[in-house]
Design a protein around this motif. Structure first.
Motif, PDB file in Angstrom:
ATOM      1  N   ALA A 198       0.693  -1.132   0.084  1.00 19.90           N
ATOM      2  CA  ALA A 198       0.033   0.063   0.155  1.00 19.90           C
ATOM      3  C   ALA A 198       0.869   1.252   0.060  1.00 19.90           C
ATOM      4  CB  ALA A 198      -0.914  -0.180   1.262  1.00 19.90           C
ATOM      5  N   VAL A 199       1.951   1.311   0.866  1.00 25.26           N
ATOM      6  CA  VAL A 199       2.680   2.475   0.802  1.00 25.26           C
ATOM      7  C   VAL A 199       3.561   2.617  -0.671  1.00 25.26           C
ATOM      8  CG1 VAL A 199       4.859   3.286   1.740  1.00 25.26           C
ATOM      9  CG2 VAL A 199       3.376   2.218   3.165  1.00 25.26           C
ATOM     10  N   ALA A 200       3.817   1.438  -1.369  1.00 28.21           N
ATOM     11  CA  ALA A 200       4.553   1.711  -2.513  1.00 28.21           C
ATOM     12  C   ALA A 200       3.422   2.284  -3.425  1.00 28.21           C
ATOM     13  CB  ALA A 200       5.062   0.354  -2.866  1.00 28.21           C
ATOM     14  N   GLN A 201       2.273   1.988  -3.473  1.00 24.97           N
ATOM     15  CA  GLN A 201       1.234   2.389  -4.427  1.00 24.97           C
ATOM     16  C   GLN A 201       0.844   3.902  -3.934  1.00 24.97           C
ATOM     17  OE1 GLN A 201      -2.275   0.022  -3.799  1.00 24.97           O
ATOM     18  NE2 GLN A 201      -1.575  -1.873  -4.987  1.00 24.97           N
ATOM     19  N   ALA A 202       1.028   4.380  -2.709  1.00 19.23           N
ATOM     20  CA  ALA A 202       0.672   5.569  -2.301  1.00 19.23           C
ATOM     21  C   ALA A 202       1.833   6.419  -2.953  1.00 19.23           C
ATOM     22  CB  ALA A 202       0.765   5.889  -0.656  1.00 19.23           C
ATOM     23  N   ARG A 203       3.221   5.844  -2.700  1.00 19.34           N
ATOM     24  CA  ARG A 203       4.381   6.835  -3.217  1.00 19.34           C
ATOM     25  C   ARG A 203       4.130   6.849  -4.697  1.00 19.34           C
ATOM     26  NH1 ARG A 203       9.541   3.914   0.335  1.00 19.34           N
ATOM     27  NH2 ARG A 203       8.855   4.960   2.223  1.00 19.34           N
ATOM     28  N   ARG A 204       3.786   5.743  -5.467  1.00 23.54           N
ATOM     29  CA  ARG A 204       3.731   6.136  -7.119  1.00 23.54           C
ATOM     30  C   ARG A 204       2.607   6.878  -7.164  1.00 23.54           C
ATOM     31  NH1 ARG A 204       4.363   0.241  -6.666  1.00 23.54           N
ATOM     32  NH2 ARG A 204       2.343   0.078  -6.821  1.00 23.54           N
ATOM     33  N   ALA A 205       1.581   7.097  -6.517  1.00 23.70           N
ATOM     34  CA  ALA A 205       0.326   8.265  -6.718  1.00 23.70           C
ATOM     35  C   ALA A 205       1.220   9.590  -6.347  1.00 23.70           C
ATOM     36  CB  ALA A 205      -0.674   7.784  -6.173  1.00 23.70           C
ATOM     37  N   TRP A 206       1.731   9.768  -5.553  1.00 21.14           N
ATOM     38  CA  TRP A 206       2.333  10.890  -5.089  1.00 21.14           C
ATOM     39  C   TRP A 206       3.189  11.352  -5.970  1.00 21.14           C
ATOM     40  CZ3 TRP A 206       1.149  14.834  -2.292  1.00 21.14           C
ATOM     41  CH2 TRP A 206       2.047  15.684  -1.689  1.00 21.14           C
ATOM     42  N   ARG A 207       4.056  10.344  -6.473  1.00 16.77           N
ATOM     43  CA  ARG A 207       4.980  10.941  -7.617  1.00 16.77           C
ATOM     44  C   ARG A 207       4.078  11.559  -8.819  1.00 16.77           C
ATOM     45  NH1 ARG A 207       7.634   5.892  -6.350  1.00 16.77           N
ATOM     46  NH2 ARG A 207       9.375   6.171  -4.984  1.00 16.77           N
ATOM     47  N   ARG A 208       2.988  10.714  -9.339  1.00 17.98           N
ATOM     48  CA  ARG A 208       2.449  11.201 -10.366  1.00 17.98           C
ATOM     49  C   ARG A 208       1.728  12.591  -9.954  1.00 17.98           C
ATOM     50  NH1 ARG A 208       0.796   5.708 -10.384  1.00 17.98           N
ATOM     51  NH2 ARG A 208      -1.150   6.399  -9.266  1.00 17.98           N
ATOM     52  N   PHE A 209       1.297  12.679  -8.709  1.00 16.87           N
ATOM     53  CA  PHE A 209       0.649  14.233  -8.219  1.00 16.87           C
ATOM     54  C   PHE A 209       1.649  15.365  -8.551  1.00 16.87           C
ATOM     55  CE2 PHE A 209      -0.152  17.256  -4.949  1.00 16.87           C
ATOM     56  CZ  PHE A 209      -1.468  17.910  -5.427  1.00 16.87           C
ATOM     57  N   LEU A 210       2.939  14.992  -7.924  1.00 18.17           N
ATOM     58  CA  LEU A 210       3.961  16.042  -8.019  1.00 18.17           C
ATOM     59  C   LEU A 210       4.234  16.496  -9.433  1.00 18.17           C
ATOM     60  CD1 LEU A 210       6.487  14.804  -5.374  1.00 18.17           C
ATOM     61  CD2 LEU A 210       4.813  16.771  -5.281  1.00 18.17           C
ATOM     62  N   VAL A 211       4.477  15.364 -10.346  1.00 17.26           N
ATOM     63  CA  VAL A 211       4.605  15.588 -11.640  1.00 17.26           C
ATOM     64  C   VAL A 211       3.411  16.560 -12.352  1.00 17.26           C
ATOM     65  CG1 VAL A 211       4.965  14.447 -14.015  1.00 17.26           C
ATOM     66  CG2 VAL A 211       6.090  13.598 -11.999  1.00 17.26           C
ATOM     67  N   LEU A 212       2.484  16.096 -12.308  1.00 19.32           N
ATOM     68  CA  LEU A 212       1.192  16.956 -12.548  1.00 19.32           C
ATOM     69  C   LEU A 212       1.389  18.343 -12.107  1.00 19.32           C
ATOM     70  CD1 LEU A 212      -1.648  17.158 -14.086  1.00 19.32           C
ATOM     71  CD2 LEU A 212      -2.686  16.345 -11.835  1.00 19.32           C
TER      72      LEU A 212
END
Length: 272
Positions: A42-56
């Motif tokens: 779950a943490v790994a998925q949250a980090r991936r989502a946060w990276r996508r948000f930062l890129v956006l």
């Protein structure tokens, strides 16, 4: 000491310890470990989502910055050269409103020759005699802070009445008059009105006798003087040939005088 594991009963009996009991204990521990593994995923998925948000967000900031720069360049190219009123300091731009002053209407004085043309030779002689009336002599005691000085000031002030109405010269009268004295001002106003119209009053003989005097209880610089005055009838001229008779009088004046440190000033007057 070592643990001894017993082989399970082939018939599935659980009356002896065996792997089934160990499996239950390992299942409990395994369940805990299994939960930690799920958390890591779950943490790994949250980090991936946060990276996508930062890129956006970075993309959005870049786009907005570019749009702002473009808008600034457009405003600079289209902005009017002259500043708007609100861009100028109030202190430097404000000016009091200008108004055109209303011209004062100054009455044209009537010349002596034009007034004289309305008068008969007899009235012209009477007018000249009135204007030549000598001023009453100012007594020396008027400048003394004594009962005699207060009485002398009151007698002199009343003697100025005939002189003021005959000549229109108010200098001595006003020098002794308090500006707020109603009695004093009424004499001044009447004399000005009479002489501005070219009129005058024939000088008369009068007798003035002081009867009572005394200082005020609240202020020893203020004195009340009572005087008895009489004069025969006289004639008043309006300046255009008209006349009126002023009846003889036998009256009582009460004057309130104040010592100002140098001389006596009339503060109030009353006829009884």
């Amino acid at each position: 000491m070592s643990l001894r594991f017993l082989r399970p009963d082939p018939h599935g009996r659980a009356d002896e310890p065996g792997l089934a009991g160990v499996a239950d204990s390992c299942g409990l521990v395994g369940g805990v470990r299994g939960g930690q593994a799920d958390d890591v995923e779950a943490v790994a998925q949250a980090r991936r989502a946060w990276r996508r948000f930062l890129v956006l967000m970075v993309v959005l900031v870049v786009v907005c910055a570019a749009a702002g720069a473009g808008a600034a360049r457009w405003w600079s190219s289209h902005r009017p050269r002259d500043p708007y009123p609100w861009e100028t300091s109030v202190a430097s731009s404000y000016r009091p409103p200008t108004t055109t002053p209303t011209p004062e209407l100054t009455p044209t004085p009537t010349s002596t020759s034009s007034l004289s043309s309305l008068l008969s030779a007899e009235e012209q002689a009477l007018r000249e005699a009135a204007l030549a009336t000598p001023a009453p002599e100012r007594p020396a005691t008027i400048d003394q802070f004594t009962p005699e000085g207060a009485i002398a000031a009151a007698e002199y002030y009343l003697s100025l009445l005939r002189y003021v109405y005959a000549t229109g010269d108010l200098s001595a009268w006003q020098a002794m008059s308090e500006p707020n004295c109603i009695f004093c001002t009424s004499v001044t106003d009447y004399a000005i009105e009479l002489h501005d119209a070219g009129g005058w009053t024939d000088p008369w003989e009068q007798e003035v006798t002081p009867t009572t005097y005394g200082a005020a209880d609240t202020d020893l610089n203020i004195w009340l003087i009572t005087l008895h005055a009489t004069h025969p009838e006289t004639v008043e001229h309006d300046g255009s040939g008209g006349t009126s008779t002023l009846a003889a009088e036998d009256i009582t004046f009460v004057l309130q005088l104040r010592w100002d440190g140098k001389t006596w000033i009339v503060e109030a007057g009353e006829i009884r």
